[in-house]
Write a protein that holds these residues in place. Structure first.
Motif, mmCIF file in Angstrom:
data_model
loop_
_atom_site.group_PDB
_atom_site.id
_atom_site.type_symbol
_atom_site.label_atom_id
_atom_site.label_comp_id
_atom_site.label_asym_id
_atom_site.label_seq_id
_atom_site.Cartn_x
_atom_site.Cartn_y
_atom_site.Cartn_z
ATOM 1 N N GLY A 181 4.355 11.579 -17.651
ATOM 2 C CA GLY A 181 4.352 10.148 -17.940
ATOM 3 C C GLY A 181 3.667 9.358 -16.840
ATOM 4 N N ASP A 182 3.910 9.741 -15.568
ATOM 5 C CA ASP A 182 3.259 9.062 -14.442
ATOM 6 C C ASP A 182 1.750 9.234 -14.503
ATOM 7 N N GLU A 183 1.285 10.421 -14.860
ATOM 8 C CA GLU A 183 -0.156 10.664 -14.968
ATOM 9 C C GLU A 183 -0.756 9.779 -16.059
ATOM 10 N N ASP A 184 -0.071 9.658 -17.192
ATOM 11 C CA ASP A 184 -0.554 8.814 -18.287
ATOM 12 C C ASP A 184 -0.578 7.347 -17.872
ATOM 13 N N ARG A 185 0.491 6.903 -17.191
ATOM 14 C CA ARG A 185 0.542 5.509 -16.735
ATOM 15 C C ARG A 185 -0.574 5.226 -15.740
ATOM 16 N N MET A 186 -0.824 6.176 -14.827
ATOM 17 C CA MET A 186 -1.878 5.990 -13.838
ATOM 18 C C MET A 186 -3.241 5.915 -14.522
ATOM 19 N N LYS A 187 -3.452 6.741 -15.520
ATOM 20 C CA LYS A 187 -4.715 6.708 -16.268
ATOM 21 C C LYS A 187 -4.887 5.352 -16.953
ATOM 22 N N ASP A 188 -3.812 4.850 -17.577
ATOM 23 C CA ASP A 188 -3.870 3.553 -18.239
ATOM 24 C C ASP A 188 -4.152 2.431 -17.241
ATOM 25 N N LEU A 189 -3.519 2.511 -16.065
ATOM 26 C CA LEU A 189 -3.761 1.494 -15.034
ATOM 27 C C LEU A 189 -5.211 1.507 -14.565
ATOM 28 N N LYS A 190 -5.763 2.691 -14.401
ATOM 29 C CA LYS A 190 -7.165 2.786 -13.971
ATOM 30 C C LYS A 190 -8.096 2.184 -15.017
ATOM 31 N N GLU A 191 -7.800 2.424 -16.292
ATOM 32 C CA GLU A 191 -8.611 1.842 -17.368
ATOM 33 C C GLU A 191 -8.501 0.313 -17.358
ATOM 34 N N ALA A 192 -7.292 -0.205 -17.175
ATOM 35 C CA ALA A 192 -7.096 -1.652 -17.130
ATOM 36 C C ALA A 192 -7.811 -2.245 -15.911
ATOM 37 N N PHE A 193 -7.732 -1.579 -14.772
ATOM 38 C CA PHE A 193 -8.395 -2.056 -13.557
ATOM 39 C C PHE A 193 -9.902 -2.163 -13.773
ATOM 40 N N LYS A 194 -10.468 -1.178 -14.447
ATOM 41 C CA LYS A 194 -11.911 -1.186 -14.707
ATOM 42 C C LYS A 194 -12.327 -2.415 -15.513
ATOM 43 N N MET A 195 -11.449 -2.878 -16.390
ATOM 44 C CA MET A 195 -11.777 -4.051 -17.201
ATOM 45 C C MET A 195 -11.917 -5.303 -16.337
ATOM 46 N N TYR A 196 -11.187 -5.361 -15.230
ATOM 47 C CA TYR A 196 -11.188 -6.546 -14.375
ATOM 48 C C TYR A 196 -12.222 -6.482 -13.248
ATOM 49 N N GLU A 197 -12.757 -5.314 -12.974
ATOM 50 C CA GLU A 197 -13.732 -5.189 -11.885
ATOM 51 C C GLU A 197 -14.965 -6.056 -12.159
ATOM 52 N N MET A 198 -15.550 -6.595 -11.091
ATOM 53 C CA MET A 198 -16.760 -7.410 -11.223
ATOM 54 C C MET A 198 -17.926 -6.548 -11.675
ATOM 55 N N GLU A 199 -18.113 -5.430 -11.004
ATOM 56 C CA GLU A 199 -19.145 -4.462 -11.361
ATOM 57 C C GLU A 199 -18.440 -3.120 -11.528
ATOM 58 N N ALA A 200 -18.799 -2.412 -12.550
ATOM 59 C CA ALA A 200 -18.135 -1.127 -12.817
ATOM 60 C C ALA A 200 -18.207 -0.229 -11.595
ATOM 61 N N GLY A 201 -17.062 0.277 -11.185
ATOM 62 C CA GLY A 201 -16.998 1.222 -10.076
ATOM 63 C C GLY A 201 -17.008 0.602 -8.702
ATOM 64 N N CYS A 202 -16.990 -0.742 -8.591
ATOM 65 C CA CYS A 202 -17.041 -1.367 -7.266
ATOM 66 C C CYS A 202 -15.718 -1.228 -6.523
#
Length: 185
Positions: A115-136
């Motif tokens: 469950g922690d691995e799934d939550r971490m994956k979801d958080l990383k996906e959400a974080f990418k949506m907010y980044e100014m430039e992908a991967g910054c």
């Protein structure tokens, strides 16, 4: 099939049941006649594991131990993929009382870790949506303003700066993934 290749037969079907191609798994386990023998030799509670494994995995299990076989069978049954070696490592890691079996406490730890691995994956996906430039690797006040506007929650740039300052632990004016993770959890 080997008998056909060696010109010992015209058919690759099992000569005993004539229902399926003859291979090692079929000959030693899956043929209905072999299965009848196994039904008399193996305890019913172990039979489902035996019938659920590839024959080579079953042989390995019986030669070297079976701590992870049931876990492998369960994971594979629900559509996951777990090799016998991986299952053995999971059981060894999560066996809390040293009996070589995965008890309730160890199983609950396994479920939590997945469950922690799934939550971490979801958080990383959400974080990418907010980044100014992908991967910054960070969220700026401007990228937060842009994303909130897309979500129909528009905020001014000043509001976004204020929001970031509340969770900006290192004071650099942006939110990195670790700060975002703490914010979301």
């Amino acid at each position: 099939m080997e008998r056909v290749r060696r010109h010992l037969s015209d058919s690759g079907l099992c000569p005993v049941c004539n229902l399926r191609d003859e291979d090692v798994d079929h000959l030693l386990r899956d043929c209905r006649f072999a299965r009848d023998i196994w039904n008399h030799l193996i305890k019913p509670e172990e039979l489902r594991v035996f019938m659920g494994l590839l024959f080579r995995d079953w042989m390995w299990l019986n030669l070297y131990g079976h701590e992870g076989a049931e876990l492998q069978w369960c994971v594979n049954t629900i559509g996951g993929e777990l090799s016998l070696v991986e299952a053995e490592m999971v059981v060894e890691d999560l066996d809390t009382d040293g009996d070589g079996l995965l008890g309730l406490e160890g199983f609950m730890r396994l479920v939590d870790e997945v469950g922690d691995e799934d939550r971490m994956k979801d958080l990383k996906e959400a974080f990418k949506m907010y980044e100014m430039e992908a991967g910054c690797g960070f969220i700026t006040p401007k990228s937060l303003e842009r994303m909130l506007g897309r979500l129909s929650e528009p905020r001014s740039l000043e509001d976004c700066k204020l929001m970031i300052s509340r969770f900006d632990l290192n004071g650099d004016g942006v939110i990195n993934f670790d700060e975002f993770r703490l914010l979301m959890l």
